[in-house]
Design a protein around this motif. Structure first.
Motif, PDB file in Angstrom:
ATOM      1  N   UNK A  64     -89.995  33.308  32.018  1.00 13.87           N
ATOM      2  CA  UNK A  64     -88.984  32.265  31.826  1.00 13.87           C
ATOM      3  C   UNK A  64     -87.718  32.771  31.127  1.00 13.87           C
ATOM      4  N   UNK A  65     -87.642  34.080  30.902  1.00 10.79           N
ATOM      5  CA  UNK A  65     -86.449  34.644  30.278  1.00 10.79           C
ATOM      6  C   UNK A  65     -86.320  34.282  28.807  1.00 10.79           C
ATOM      7  N   UNK A  66     -87.444  34.037  28.170  1.00 15.80           N
ATOM      8  CA  UNK A  66     -87.432  33.668  26.759  1.00 15.80           C
ATOM      9  C   UNK A  66     -87.144  34.848  25.858  1.00 15.80           C
ATOM     10  N   UNK A  67     -86.981  34.553  24.596  1.00 24.89           N
ATOM     11  CA  UNK A  67     -86.646  35.575  23.601  1.00 24.89           C
ATOM     12  C   UNK A  67     -87.741  35.612  22.542  1.00 24.89           C
ATOM     13  N   UNK A  68     -88.180  36.810  22.218  1.00 21.58           N
ATOM     14  CA  UNK A  68     -89.134  37.001  21.134  1.00 21.58           C
ATOM     15  C   UNK A  68     -88.346  37.029  19.828  1.00 21.58           C
ATOM     16  N   UNK A  69     -88.695  36.149  18.918  1.00 25.45           N
ATOM     17  CA  UNK A  69     -88.019  36.048  17.630  1.00 25.45           C
ATOM     18  C   UNK A  69     -89.069  36.190  16.542  1.00 25.45           C
ATOM     19  N   UNK A  70     -88.779  37.017  15.561  1.00 22.89           N
ATOM     20  CA  UNK A  70     -89.705  37.181  14.443  1.00 22.89           C
ATOM     21  C   UNK A  70     -88.926  37.610  13.214  1.00 22.89           C
ATOM     22  N   UNK A  71     -89.494  37.338  12.079  1.00 22.23           N
ATOM     23  CA  UNK A  71     -88.943  37.832  10.829  1.00 22.23           C
ATOM     24  C   UNK A  71     -89.528  39.216  10.644  1.00 22.23           C
ATOM     25  N   UNK A  72     -88.692  40.231  10.475  1.00 17.18           N
ATOM     26  CA  UNK A  72     -89.111  41.630  10.391  1.00 17.18           C
ATOM     27  C   UNK A  72     -89.802  42.043  11.695  1.00 17.18           C
ATOM     28  N   UNK A  73     -89.133  41.773  12.800  1.00 19.97           N
ATOM     29  CA  UNK A  73     -89.662  41.977  14.147  1.00 19.97           C
ATOM     30  C   UNK A  73     -90.157  43.399  14.380  1.00 19.97           C
ATOM     31  N   UNK A  74     -89.391  44.386  13.971  1.00 22.53           N
ATOM     32  CA  UNK A  74     -89.768  45.773  14.228  1.00 22.53           C
ATOM     33  C   UNK A  74     -91.126  46.098  13.603  1.00 22.53           C
ATOM     34  N   UNK A  75     -91.350  45.650  12.376  1.00 25.52           N
ATOM     35  CA  UNK A  75     -92.619  45.907  11.682  1.00 25.52           C
ATOM     36  C   UNK A  75     -93.775  45.202  12.382  1.00 25.52           C
ATOM     37  N   UNK A  76     -93.631  43.890  12.603  1.00 27.32           N
ATOM     38  CA  UNK A  76     -94.721  43.122  13.215  1.00 27.32           C
ATOM     39  C   UNK A  76     -95.023  43.591  14.635  1.00 27.32           C
ATOM     40  N   UNK A  77     -93.984  43.807  15.426  1.00 20.52           N
ATOM     41  CA  UNK A  77     -94.193  44.251  16.808  1.00 20.52           C
ATOM     42  C   UNK A  77     -94.829  45.643  16.830  1.00 20.52           C
ATOM     43  N   UNK A  78     -94.415  46.502  15.919  1.00 20.42           N
ATOM     44  CA  UNK A  78     -95.000  47.847  15.861  1.00 20.42           C
ATOM     45  C   UNK A  78     -96.495  47.809  15.604  1.00 20.42           C
ATOM     46  N   UNK A  79     -96.906  46.991  14.663  1.00 19.96           N
ATOM     47  CA  UNK A  79     -98.339  46.863  14.359  1.00 19.96           C
ATOM     48  C   UNK A  79     -99.081  46.300  15.570  1.00 19.96           C
ATOM     49  N   UNK A  80     -98.525  45.246  16.158  1.00 15.82           N
ATOM     50  CA  UNK A  80     -99.194  44.615  17.302  1.00 15.82           C
ATOM     51  C   UNK A  80     -99.256  45.546  18.510  1.00 15.82           C
ATOM     52  N   UNK A  81     -98.176  46.243  18.809  1.00 19.94           N
ATOM     53  CA  UNK A  81     -98.167  47.150  19.962  1.00 19.94           C
ATOM     54  C   UNK A  81     -99.228  48.232  19.780  1.00 19.94           C
ATOM     55  N   UNK A  82     -99.301  48.808  18.589  1.00 23.62           N
ATOM     56  CA  UNK A  82    -100.319  49.849  18.352  1.00 23.62           C
ATOM     57  C   UNK A  82    -101.729  49.296  18.524  1.00 23.62           C
ATOM     58  N   UNK A  83    -101.993  48.134  17.965  1.00 21.36           N
ATOM     59  CA  UNK A  83    -103.340  47.565  18.050  1.00 21.36           C
ATOM     60  C   UNK A  83    -103.687  47.156  19.476  1.00 21.36           C
ATOM     61  N   UNK A  84    -102.746  46.549  20.172  1.00 20.01           N
ATOM     62  CA  UNK A  84    -102.982  46.111  21.545  1.00 20.01           C
ATOM     63  C   UNK A  84    -103.235  47.330  22.439  1.00 20.01           C
TER      64      UNK A  84
END
Length: 189
Positions: free
Chosen positions: A53-73
């Motif tokens: 749907x062309x949405x946007x991922x928004x997070x507080x401290x996105x780089x940190x949270x996404x980094x942890x999630x990408x590694x775990x996933x």
């Protein structure tokens, strides 16, 4: 929009620091949680919908949270989900960085989510207690839209001398092409 507040029942033990911050013990997470593979499948489905749907991922401290999630996933064997999450994170918006960008003078230290929400006057969500995922996500989404509005209006946050004191919202002139006072490459007639 679907609200998800899911724990993981088969995760390893949480660190004492994580328990202190999030106020959830291992036993609570395991008792209310779902198997990690099921949670990751739901996450992957939500990411596919967001991307479609062309949405946007928004997070507080996105780089940190996404980094942890990408590694775990990725570690769990969900390579496609990890790649999609990384792609969405790169194109996403970090509200911590948004907040830093509208401060005068520019600040680069990491302001807390609570501090940002206090300065911008973000109401407290009704979804629970601080530092729980759903609460922080709802607070971050409200902060994002308020910061976008301030950015679009050309509003900055100004602090007292040395970056301390009461914060004030001030309008700054929006610069358009040719409106900047210094035009180093302008043609002279």
């Amino acid at each position: 929009c679907q609200r998800l507040d899911v724990g993981v029942s088969d995760a390893g033990s949480c660190s004492s620091e994580a328990i202190k911050v999030h106020k959830r013990a291992d036993t609570v997470l395991r008792g209310r949680g779902q198997p990690l593979d099921q949670v990751l499948e739901r996450l992957h489905g939500a990411l596919r919908v967001l991307h479609h749907h062309g949405g946007k991922l928004v997070a507080y401290n996105l780089e940190f949270d996404a980094g942890i999630l990408v590694r775990e996933v990725r570690r769990r064997g969900y390579g496609e989900a990890a790649a999609l999450l990384a792609e969405l994170a790169i194109a996403g918006t970090c509200t911590m960085n948004q907040m830093c960008d509208i401060q005068l003078p520019l600040k680069r230290e990491q302001p807390s989510l609570d501090w940002c929400c206090c300065v911008i006057v973000v109401p407290t969500p009704k979804s629970g207690a601080r530092h729980k995922a759903l609460y922080d996500a709802e607070k971050t989404s409200i902060l994002y839209f308020k910061l976008k509005k301030l950015e679009n209006e050309g509003t900055k946050i100004k602090f007292g001398p040395n970056g301390v004191g009461t914060a004030m919202l001030i309008k700054t002139p929006k610069l358009t092409r040719g409106s900047h006072p210094v035009q180093p490459f302008a043609r002279r007639r």
